[in-house]
Scaffold this motif. Structure first.
Motif: not given
Length: 787
Positions: A370-377, A396-400
């Motif tokens: 959930h903390r990386r939802l914005d990165a998924a968006r 770390a930050d949810g990027r690919e």
């Protein structure tokens, strides 16, 4: 394994040392330290790595003329170095003349007994114990007892902290940048404690270690410090046959930790205050006893030893100490550098186990997502789509984080890597959310985090689908399925496949569950989410339309892995099996021959069959019927047989899935695959990969086969569903589980009876569904069901 609670190795085998170091690793969810010998260095045989959950660093490398960026789990400064010598001799660097290595799974203690003979024939018995405290997760302790067998005189011991480490634990990565730490200071403080600090090259990460070295008799202590290293030099007077003990207690903190002023100050304080080895062992063992009570699973079959080994490594990678760290579950644990410590979809296999044992841990994994939802968006927007596109590899930050190139060791060529096209990882996140909710009834999590993720993943699938007017259905194009071997059509110029059956059916399921989640929420929260996401009735209607009309391809009476699969050629299996006894890496074999696996009907692992792994046969039929396909009872049998003949099991996860889907049709084959999954790491079935890190998804999946597959346990419609099918080799199965708010649910299954009992408490009754029978069990009750 001599018993279910002990992993033991006799002697020293340089070929197997990497495997032993991974399987004898000790950890606590905050960190894991490989079971390397304290006197060893990274030399191609040994690899003394220690990894801290969530500690990554990003560096650039030049590969095949291209600059690529990789984010790696950092190999922490080495806390372990300790060696010795009789005065005037040579520092012991191994190997010993004799050795026994024993991992006590019940207490989480690695013990070593070794006979060391120096160049002058002086024999010293070395007995060591080490642990990574489950009670104090920042503490590591090594106790070493030296007994001179045929000599007397001064004994010198060198106990050090080494910051000069690199990430070189995976052979095929060694052409990449390996340095992730730079020295930030070292020394000895006024209390005589060693300290060392190191900074990550690119990330704002500082790691601090502090070591206390104590002895059970008087010692002369010196120090030795240079950039990136600090050591205690102890001299002790010894007598033949009289043991002397040296204890090294090390505290580790990072700048990511909470409730500290600085990492170094926190480490100094903890190292100074820590008790003796035996005191630390007592509280550490108590925590392990608590964990094992909550993981109780009694299975009556020969060769059950690896069951506890697999659970042990899962609990070392992710524990109560992981909950507040904002970390996911690395596919290879914290046991090595394979896959660079990244988070894949393996949590799909792990959370099915944790939901019914440690739901608080499962929730923490979902909070990481959930903390990386914005990165998924952000990734969805970069694809020109809406919603959230979770990455195939996350750190770390949810990027690919998926690699752009990969090396084929057989050909020596670097090849394009298209694994990032496995968009089904988002559906795995959605599945985990819904399964967690079904298991716990945690509507607060659904309202505050889970539903938002579900809705955004559903929005992505709706946005990704395009309408094919000629066929009158919706398609999802340019993706990869779980198989991974097939990343393009042999006749196409671009990577990606169309209408992967697993991807499409699961996307349809997500679109339906997202709307279910809205219905479950309190009205005001549902209105808030719809307003926040600008989710109107028109979009919800599109979800219904897409979710009921996604294309699912079939051929020859079976589910097609993807559209156009029937056009691929059949591989000459007999010829290839004759030439290559092990076909697990068929993709590398064919590429080295100048061919490509994309041309053939050959799979690395289960793909379409994953549907029957996630859902019951009845649920799969319902899902396909919702999509307009009248699937009969024979579809599973035909599809399983078709792909099983064409699958090489190049992933440890493949055995887990095949064991599951074969349960209802071929008990003998199911048990064979279960046994393969259970011992995959113990036997290193992937030929060298376990040394680079355990396969955590397969480890958890093998245990879950006992917990849910052979009991037929499902969580749906606010009830526990049971439909046991015990293989002939499994006589009895008994589990303690957590379900909803019940901490004391016991299920026992044998050939004739299922017994379900609840401990006395003040919670609500539990609904049980078993082969057409429905019952309600209240706290304090036991019910027997006859099969």
């Amino acid at each position: 394994m001599p018993d279910r609670w002990t992993l033991r190795y006799q002697g020293f085998d340089p070929v197997e040392e990497g495997l032993r170091e991974a399987l004898c690793a000790i950890g606590n969810g905050y960190l894991v330290s490989r079971g390397a010998a304290p006197e060893s260095v990274a030399d191609g045989v040994h690899y003394p790595g220690t990894y801290l959950a969530g500690c990554y660093d990003r560096v650039e490398s030049t590969v095949a003329g291209r600059t690529v960026t990789n984010e790696d789990l950092v190999n922490c400064p080495n806390w372990l170095p300790l060696t010795f010598r009789p005065a005037g001799g040579t520092w012991f660097a191994g190997p010993p003349a004799e050795q026994t290595l024993e991992l006590d799974l019940r207490r989480g203690v690695l013990a070593r007994s070794a006979l060391v003979v120096d160049e002058r024939g002086r024999r010293t018995l070395l007995v060591q114990r080490r642990l990574a405290s489950q009670a104090r997760p920042h503490l590591l302790v090594l106790e070493s007892t030296f007994t001179p067998e045929n000599w007397s005189g001064p004994l010198e011991v060198r106990s050090a902290l080494d910051g000069g480490v690199t990430n070189t634990g995976v052979l095929r990565y060694r052409g990449l940048t390996a340095c992730h730490l730079v020295p930030a200071g070292q020394g000895v403080d006024e209390a005589g404690l060693l300290w060392l600090e190191a900074d990550a090259v690119s990330s704002p990460l500082r790691i601090a270690l502090c070591a206390r070295t104590s002895t059970d008799r008087a010692a002369r202590v010196g120090t030795e410090c240079r950039e990136g290293s600090a050591a205690h030099l102890l001299t002790l007077d010894t007598e033949q046959g009289r043991p002397v003990t040296v204890t090294k207690t090390v505290a580790v903190h990072t700048s990511r930790d909470r409730a500290i002023e600085t990492p170094l100050r926190a480490s100094r304080q903890l190292a100074a205050e820590a008790g003796s080895f035996d005191e630390l062992l007592t509280e550490h063992s108590l925590r392990w006893a608590e964990l094992w009570r909550r993981c109780r699973i009694e299975a009556d079959f020969d060769g059950a030893g690896p069951l506890h080994l697999n659970l042990f490594h899962l609990l070392q990678t992710y524990s109560e100490h992981s909950v507040d760290l904002d970390v996911g579950i690395p596919a290879r644990g914290l046991h090595g550098e394979a896959y660079r410590g990244h988070v894949f979809w393996d949590e799909l296999f792990v959370l099915r186990l944790l939901n019914l044992r440690f739901p608080e841990l499962a929730r923490a994994v979902l909070r990481y997502r959930h903390r990386r939802l914005d990165a998924a968006r952000r990734q969805a927007r970069e694809l020109g789509l809406r919603g959230a596109a979770y990455p195939w590899q996350s750190a770390a930050d949810g990027r690919e984080e998926s690699q752009q190139l990969h090396l084929n060791p057989l050909s020596g060529r670097w090849l394009p890597d298209h694994s990032h096209l496995q968009r089904h990882v988002g559906s795995a996140v959605a599945y985990n959310i819904w399964q967690y909710y079904q298991s716990t009834g945690d509507r607060d999590f659904l309202a505050t985090a889970g539903a938002e993720m579900l809705l955004e993943i559903a929005r992505f699938w709706s946005s990704a689908a395009c309408y094919d007017r000629s066929q009158e259905h919706w398609s999802i194009r340019g993706v990869l399925g779980p198989d991974e071997y097939h990343d393009a059509y042999p006749w196409a110029a671009r990577p990606g496949l169309d209408d992967n059956a697993y991807t499409n059916v699961l996307a349809s399921w997500v679109l339906a569950r997202a709307q279910d989640a809205l219905e479950v929420l309190p009205g005001y929260r549902r209105d808030e989410l719809r307003e926040r996401l600008a989710l109107d009735d028109l979009e919800l209607d599109r979800w219904q339309e897409v979710g009921r009309h996604l294309h699912v391809p079939f051929h020859d009476g079976v589910l097609s892995q993807f559209a156009g699969y029937e056009r691929l050629a059949e591989l000459d299996w007999e010829s290839y099996r004759r030439r290559y006894p092990d076909l697990r890496r068929l993709d590398r074999i064919l590429e080295a021959e100048g061919d490509t696996v994309n041309r053939y009907k050959a799979s690395k692992q289960a793909d379409a069959l994953m549907l029957w792994f996630l859902f019951s046969a009845r649920e799969v039929r319902d899902l396909l019927r919702r999509l307009g396909h009248p699937a009969g009872h024979e579809l599973l049998r035909r599809t399983t047989g078709y792909y099983l003949r064409r699958t090489v099991h190049g992933s440890t996860l493949s055995s887990v899935v095949h064991a599951w889907v074969l349960t209802r049709s071929d008990h003998r084959a199911s048990w064979h695959h279960f046994r393969d999954a259970l011992v995959a790491d113990l036997r290193d079935s992937q030929h060298g990969t376990t040394a680079e890190g355990v396969h955590l998804g397969a480890m958890a999946g093998a245990v879950d086969l006992l917990q849910r597959c052979y009991t037929g346990l499902e969580l749906r419609e606010d009830a526990l569903w049971l439909d046991p099918h015990l293989p002939s080799a499994l006589g009895h199965l008994e589990l303690d589980l957590r379900y909803r708010s019940h901490w004391g649910l016991t299920i026992a299954v044998d050939r004739r009876t299922v017994t379900v009992s609840l401990r006395e408490d003040r919670q609500e009754p539990v609904r049980i569904r078993l082969r057409g029978t429905e019952a309600t069990i209240r706290p304090g009750e036991t019910r027997h069901f006859h099969l």
